[in-house]
Design a protein around this motif. Structure first.
Motif, short mmCIF file in Angstrom:
data_model
loop_
_atom_site.label_atom_id
_atom_site.label_comp_id
_atom_site.label_asym_id
_atom_site.label_seq_id
_atom_site.Cartn_x
_atom_site.Cartn_y
_atom_site.Cartn_z
N SER A 132 3.83 31.04 6.75
CA SER A 132 4.35 31.83 5.63
C SER A 132 3.22 32.58 4.94
N TRP A 133 2.11 31.89 4.72
CA TRP A 133 0.94 32.51 4.09
C TRP A 133 0.33 33.57 4.99
N LEU A 134 0.07 33.20 6.25
CA LEU A 134 -0.61 34.12 7.16
C LEU A 134 0.22 35.39 7.38
N ALA A 135 1.52 35.22 7.58
CA ALA A 135 2.40 36.38 7.80
C ALA A 135 2.44 37.27 6.56
N GLY A 149 -8.73 44.51 6.81
CA GLY A 149 -9.90 43.77 7.27
C GLY A 149 -10.05 42.38 6.69
N LEU A 150 -9.11 41.96 5.86
CA LEU A 150 -9.17 40.63 5.27
C LEU A 150 -9.03 39.57 6.36
N ASP A 151 -9.86 38.54 6.33
CA ASP A 151 -9.70 37.43 7.26
C ASP A 151 -8.60 36.55 6.67
N VAL A 152 -7.39 36.66 7.22
CA VAL A 152 -6.23 36.00 6.61
C VAL A 152 -6.34 34.48 6.63
N ARG A 153 -6.99 33.92 7.64
CA ARG A 153 -7.13 32.46 7.69
C ARG A 153 -8.05 31.96 6.58
N VAL A 154 -9.14 32.67 6.36
CA VAL A 154 -10.06 32.28 5.28
C VAL A 154 -9.38 32.46 3.93
N ALA A 155 -8.71 33.59 3.73
CA ALA A 155 -8.02 33.84 2.46
C ALA A 155 -6.97 32.77 2.20
N PHE A 156 -6.17 32.45 3.21
CA PHE A 156 -5.15 31.42 3.07
C PHE A 156 -5.77 30.09 2.67
#
Length: 195
Positions: A132-135, A149-156
């Motif tokens: 849900s977060w990554l999507a 360019g955001l690293d979605v895994r790191v942001a999550f």
């Protein structure tokens, strides 16, 4: 997860075990500790639960089920990825603060519970929560509401872990209600991910 009806005795055990697991962890909490906190004999716990991991699993199952439902409800009307992130922050904080012990158990011992197979669908549900977060973050990059360019895994992980930790220090008050904490977290996290 199919919720097993909770008898008064099971509820007594769950309520006694939750703060112990949250403070000490599942591995460091003994069945004797739980029985003592529940004012029962150790043997009577085994009439209700096969192992302490099952107790912890039931506590966490109720929490992640409620979290999944809250995520679905909060993001239903969102138009952009960033709006979905706002909904996920609000849902997370509300459920976490209704279940502070379960939040801490999940944070500390989710891997242990998954390895023990308790509850059976824990990995599936937690993977769905993460997705849900990554999507939402990926969709936000696609619709321009989240910076490219955001690293979605790191942001999550940074957002999730920051939200988790609030159950350790935040106490709602008339001066600083949960809604204010939600607004502060949203302002802080969105400033870091907005385009």
């Amino acid at each position: 997860m199919s919720a097993r009806p909770v008898s008064a005795r099971r509820r007594q055990i769950l309520d006694a075990a939750a703060p112990l697991f949250a403070e000490h962890g599942v591995a460091a909490t003994s069945v004797r500790d739980i029985a003592s906190a529940a004012d029962l004999k150790s043997g009577s716990l085994y009439h209700q639960f096969a192992a302490k991991e099952e107790i912890a699993g039931e506590i966490v199952a109720a929490y992640v089920d409620e979290l999944a439902a809250a995520y679905d409800a909060e993001v239903a009307g969102a138009r952009t990825g960033a709006e979905r992130v706002v909904g996920l922050i609000r849902a997370s904080l509300r459920v976490m603060h209704r279940h502070p012990h379960a939040t801490q158990i999940y944070e500390r011992d989710a891997a242990l519970l998954r390895e023990a197979g308790t509850p059976p669908r824990l990995r599936e549900i937690t993977n769905g929560l993460q997705e849900s977060w990554l999507a939402s973050l990926r969709d936000g990059m696609a619709d321009g509401s989240v910076r490219a360019g955001l690293d979605v895994r790191v942001a999550f992980r940074l957002i999730r872990d920051g939200l988790w930790l609030t159950v350790r220090w935040y106490e709602p008050s008339e001066i600083y209600p949960l809604e204010r904490l939600e607004d502060e977290c949203i302002a802080l996290y969105l400033a870091g991910i907005r385009s």
